[in-house]
Design a protein around this motif. Sequence first.
Motif, PDB file in Angstrom:
ATOM      1  N   ILE A   1       0.846  -1.189   0.000  1.00 34.35           N
ATOM      2  CA  ILE A   1       0.000   0.000   0.000  1.00 34.35           C
ATOM      3  C   ILE A   1       0.881   1.239   0.000  1.00 34.35           C
ATOM      4  O   ILE A   1       1.934   1.267   0.652  1.00 34.35           O
ATOM      5  N   HIS A   2       0.491   2.261  -0.774  1.00 27.90           N
ATOM      6  CA  HIS A   2       1.307   3.479  -0.829  1.00 27.90           C
ATOM      7  C   HIS A   2       0.411   4.715  -0.744  1.00 27.90           C
ATOM      8  O   HIS A   2      -0.814   4.612  -0.639  1.00 27.90           O
ATOM      9  N   GLU A   3       1.043   5.879  -0.765  1.00 29.38           N
ATOM     10  CA  GLU A   3       0.297   7.132  -0.571  1.00 29.38           C
ATOM     11  C   GLU A   3      -0.697   7.401  -1.690  1.00 29.38           C
ATOM     12  O   GLU A   3      -1.682   8.117  -1.488  1.00 29.38           O
ATOM     13  N   GLY A   4      -0.471   6.835  -2.858  1.00 29.74           N
ATOM     14  CA  GLY A   4      -1.446   6.982  -3.937  1.00 29.74           C
ATOM     15  C   GLY A   4      -2.774   6.333  -3.591  1.00 29.74           C
ATOM     16  O   GLY A   4      -3.841   6.888  -3.883  1.00 29.74           O
ATOM     17  N   HIS A   5      -2.718   5.169  -2.965  1.00 25.55           N
ATOM     18  CA  HIS A   5      -3.956   4.501  -2.536  1.00 25.55           C
ATOM     19  C   HIS A   5      -4.702   5.347  -1.501  1.00 25.55           C
ATOM     20  O   HIS A   5      -5.933   5.495  -1.569  1.00 25.55           O
ATOM     21  N   ILE A   6      -3.947   5.887  -0.548  1.00 17.85           N
ATOM     22  CA  ILE A   6      -4.574   6.688   0.507  1.00 17.85           C
ATOM     23  C   ILE A   6      -5.150   7.981  -0.082  1.00 17.85           C
ATOM     24  O   ILE A   6      -6.256   8.408   0.298  1.00 17.85           O
ATOM     25  N   ALA A   7      -4.440   8.596  -1.015  1.00 20.08           N
ATOM     26  CA  ALA A   7      -4.937   9.819  -1.648  1.00 20.08           C
ATOM     27  C   ALA A   7      -6.216   9.542  -2.430  1.00 20.08           C
ATOM     28  O   ALA A   7      -7.147  10.359  -2.446  1.00 20.08           O
ATOM     29  N   LEU A   8      -6.288   8.391  -3.083  1.00 20.62           N
ATOM     30  CA  LEU A   8      -7.497   8.020  -3.829  1.00 20.62           C
ATOM     31  C   LEU A   8      -8.675   7.845  -2.868  1.00 20.62           C
ATOM     32  O   LEU A   8      -9.791   8.302  -3.147  1.00 20.62           O
TER      33      LEU A   8
ATOM     34  N   ASN B   1       4.108   5.525   3.439  1.00 23.30           N
ATOM     35  CA  ASN B   1       3.927   5.959   4.812  1.00 23.30           C
ATOM     36  C   ASN B   1       5.134   5.478   5.619  1.00 23.30           C
ATOM     37  O   ASN B   1       5.628   4.376   5.418  1.00 23.30           O
ATOM     38  N   ARG B   2       5.617   6.326   6.546  1.00 26.90           N
ATOM     39  CA  ARG B   2       6.831   5.979   7.292  1.00 26.90           C
ATOM     40  C   ARG B   2       6.664   4.688   8.094  1.00 26.90           C
ATOM     41  O   ARG B   2       7.588   3.876   8.206  1.00 26.90           O
ATOM     42  N   ARG B   3       5.484   4.476   8.628  1.00 26.32           N
ATOM     43  CA  ARG B   3       5.242   3.237   9.382  1.00 26.32           C
ATOM     44  C   ARG B   3       5.305   2.018   8.462  1.00 26.32           C
ATOM     45  O   ARG B   3       5.830   0.968   8.837  1.00 26.32           O
TER      46      ARG B   3
ATOM     47  N   ALA C   1       4.264 -10.039  -1.386  1.00 24.92           N
ATOM     48  CA  ALA C   1       4.206 -10.140   0.082  1.00 24.92           C
ATOM     49  C   ALA C   1       3.028 -11.025   0.476  1.00 24.92           C
ATOM     50  O   ALA C   1       2.018 -11.087  -0.233  1.00 24.92           O
ATOM     51  N   ASN C   2       3.144 -11.701   1.612  1.00 23.88           N
ATOM     52  CA  ASN C   2       2.064 -12.593   2.012  1.00 23.88           C
ATOM     53  C   ASN C   2       0.865 -11.815   2.557  1.00 23.88           C
ATOM     54  O   ASN C   2       0.918 -10.602   2.741  1.00 23.88           O
ATOM     55  N   GLU C   3      -0.203 -12.539   2.814  1.00 24.71           N
ATOM     56  CA  GLU C   3      -1.464 -11.921   3.220  1.00 24.71           C
ATOM     57  C   GLU C   3      -1.335 -11.155   4.530  1.00 24.71           C
ATOM     58  O   GLU C   3      -1.814 -10.024   4.665  1.00 24.71           O
ATOM     59  N   ALA C   4      -0.663 -11.769   5.505  1.00 24.23           N
ATOM     60  CA  ALA C   4      -0.541 -11.138   6.824  1.00 24.23           C
ATOM     61  C   ALA C   4       0.246  -9.840   6.746  1.00 24.23           C
ATOM     62  O   ALA C   4      -0.126  -8.840   7.382  1.00 24.23           O
ATOM     63  N   ASP C   5       1.305  -9.828   5.952  1.00 22.52           N
ATOM     64  CA  ASP C   5       2.119  -8.623   5.832  1.00 22.52           C
ATOM     65  C   ASP C   5       1.361  -7.511   5.114  1.00 22.52           C
ATOM     66  O   ASP C   5       1.419  -6.343   5.513  1.00 22.52           O
ATOM     67  N   ARG C   6       0.625  -7.846   4.067  1.00 19.87           N
ATOM     68  CA  ARG C   6      -0.124  -6.816   3.344  1.00 19.87           C
ATOM     69  C   ARG C   6      -1.252  -6.249   4.204  1.00 19.87           C
ATOM     70  O   ARG C   6      -1.528  -5.054   4.170  1.00 19.87           O
ATOM     71  N   MET C   7      -1.885  -7.113   4.980  1.00 19.28           N
ATOM     72  CA  MET C   7      -2.923  -6.646   5.898  1.00 19.28           C
ATOM     73  C   MET C   7      -2.319  -5.733   6.962  1.00 19.28           C
ATOM     74  O   MET C   7      -2.870  -4.669   7.282  1.00 19.28           O
ATOM     75  N   ALA C   8      -1.182  -6.137   7.510  1.00 18.10           N
ATOM     76  CA  ALA C   8      -0.524  -5.324   8.541  1.00 18.10           C
ATOM     77  C   ALA C   8      -0.127  -3.958   7.990  1.00 18.10           C
ATOM     78  O   ALA C   8      -0.301  -2.931   8.667  1.00 18.10           O
ATOM     79  N   MET C   9       0.388  -3.921   6.765  1.00 15.29           N
ATOM     80  CA  MET C   9       0.790  -2.639   6.172  1.00 15.29           C
ATOM     81  C   MET C   9      -0.419  -1.738   5.937  1.00 15.29           C
ATOM     82  O   MET C   9      -0.335  -0.519   6.143  1.00 15.29           O
ATOM     83  N   CYS C  10      -1.538  -2.320   5.528  1.00 18.48           N
ATOM     84  CA  CYS C  10      -2.752  -1.516   5.343  1.00 18.48           C
ATOM     85  C   CYS C  10      -3.202  -0.911   6.664  1.00 18.48           C
ATOM     86  O   CYS C  10      -3.588   0.270   6.719  1.00 18.48           O
ATOM     87  N   ARG C  11      -3.160  -1.692   7.713  1.00 14.01           N
ATOM     88  CA  ARG C  11      -3.570  -1.169   9.027  1.00 14.01           C
ATOM     89  C   ARG C  11      -2.646  -0.045   9.481  1.00 14.01           C
ATOM     90  O   ARG C  11      -3.093   0.944  10.074  1.00 14.01           O
ATOM     91  N   LEU C  12      -1.360  -0.185   9.224  1.00 15.70           N
ATOM     92  CA  LEU C  12      -0.411   0.872   9.584  1.00 15.70           C
ATOM     93  C   LEU C  12      -0.673   2.135   8.766  1.00 15.70           C
ATOM     94  O   LEU C  12      -0.557   3.254   9.272  1.00 15.70           O
ATOM     95  N   ALA C  13      -1.030   1.959   7.497  1.00 10.75           N
ATOM     96  CA  ALA C  13      -1.220   3.102   6.605  1.00 10.75           C
ATOM     97  C   ALA C  13      -2.418   3.957   6.987  1.00 10.75           C
ATOM     98  O   ALA C  13      -2.451   5.155   6.713  1.00 10.75           O
ATOM     99  N   VAL C  14      -3.435   3.356   7.612  1.00  8.45           N
ATOM    100  CA  VAL C  14      -4.653   4.110   7.938  1.00  8.45           C
ATOM    101  C   VAL C  14      -4.673   4.617   9.382  1.00  8.45           C
ATOM    102  O   VAL C  14      -5.655   5.230   9.794  1.00  8.45           O
ATOM    103  N   GLN C  15      -3.612   4.364  10.130  1.00  8.50           N
ATOM    104  CA  GLN C  15      -3.576   4.868  11.505  1.00  8.50           C
ATOM    105  C   GLN C  15      -3.739   6.386  11.504  1.00  8.50           C
ATOM    106  O   GLN C  15      -3.071   7.093  10.756  1.00  8.50           O
ATOM    107  N   GLY C  16      -4.658   6.875  12.320  1.00  4.60           N
ATOM    108  CA  GLY C  16      -4.910   8.311  12.386  1.00  4.60           C
ATOM    109  C   GLY C  16      -5.891   8.811  11.346  1.00  4.60           C
ATOM    110  O   GLY C  16      -6.246   9.994  11.350  1.00  4.60           O
ATOM    111  N   GLU C  17      -6.341   7.950  10.445  1.00  4.07           N
ATOM    112  CA  GLU C  17      -7.320   8.323   9.405  1.00  4.07           C
ATOM    113  C   GLU C  17      -8.700   7.851   9.868  1.00  4.07           C
ATOM    114  O   GLU C  17      -9.078   6.698   9.686  1.00  4.07           O
TER     115      GLU C  17
END
Length: 388
Positions: free
Chosen positions: A14-21, A178-180, A49-65
């Motif tokens: 997941i990257h900032e383009g997804h969050i901006a969209l 996202n830095r996280r 990347a495996n399922e758990a890692d991609r899910m974890a990265m998505c959760r990190l990306a939306v923290q504070g949103e």
Amino acid sequence: MRKLGILGGTFDPIHEGHIALARAALRHGGVDQVVLLPMARPAHREADANEADRMAMCRLAVQGEENLLVSQAGMVSGVRFTQDTLNPLHKEFPHARFTLIIGADKLPSLPFWYEADKLFSQCDFLCFSRSGVATAEALEKARAAGARVTLLPEFQTPYSASMIRTQTAQYQDAPGLNRRVLCYMAEHGLYQQDFIPKLKGMMNPHRFQHTLGVRKEAVRLAALHGLPVQKAALAGLLHDCAKGMNLKDMQIMARAHQLTDNEEVMASTALLHAPVGAYLAQTEFGIRDTDVLNAIRSHTVGRSGMSGLEMCIFVADATEEGREEYDGLKELRRLSDLSLPVAVYRSLQLTQEYILKSNRTFNPTSLDTMAYLKGLMTSEEKQLAGIE
């Protein structure tokens, strides 16, 4: 009824383009919240990347949103297509109306999606225009097939997951993360050559756990002090790659390749493993980055001219969370968050005090390192270090 925008994808990563969209959908699409929907096994390609890692990265990306959520509906066994996610989505978000968010490049194929008729009866669509992608005819055909599509303003992003994966494989801190998320990728070695099996065979379990601890702390310190995170993770992972060798074999290798002319270093496993480790990192693991190799080489006694990355690895090695308690450890951990030069200086100072109490000679290279660090410090840092 709550209106939820559903943004599905591989998110690899997941990257900032997804969050901006997602934010754009909130602004323009009439939805109350946007749900990110990572897919376990997307129909169009296998994820790196495996399922758990991609899910974890998505959760990190939306923290504070506040209005961005993450769903596990795409991770349910047997789910491969968007239609497959609707039942688990309804269980997760009962009494919600779903609006699928897509880009204009997906619009021409929309009438041919898996079980499109069922999908169209249960969901609306938000479609973002894209420069260079013709939408009028595709929009007309999609609507004729029964899709309720709202066309939204053009959306472009300079980031792509494929480019991020390529840059990460080269140990670069890819822009658009996202830095996280960046730190998570570095700490878990995602999208890079997997050195873990080889390292496990080169050291005992205790040393391996220490290695993982140093990588984790190096990532944290690098992010905190504005240093290259991926390189810090790599240097942290490989810093002790020679520690499993016996002294005699280290000495043979050091002499054969002229790794050091310091007799004190040559006589000590605790010291010699650093230059030998840098050599192994280059020859056995294919590392060519000079700063990474220097960080491995200097992580025991330091050197005059240490870079920020070298200091980061030196301090991470001394303070990682698995370290057994020793005099000064809590102080070093506190200083490491404030100033790397001060933390390295204080660590060497503690070593010097211990060595002198044992009536041994303190390493001259470490003395040079301390003098160099002292010259780097601001007046505030000198106060932290207790230097008058």
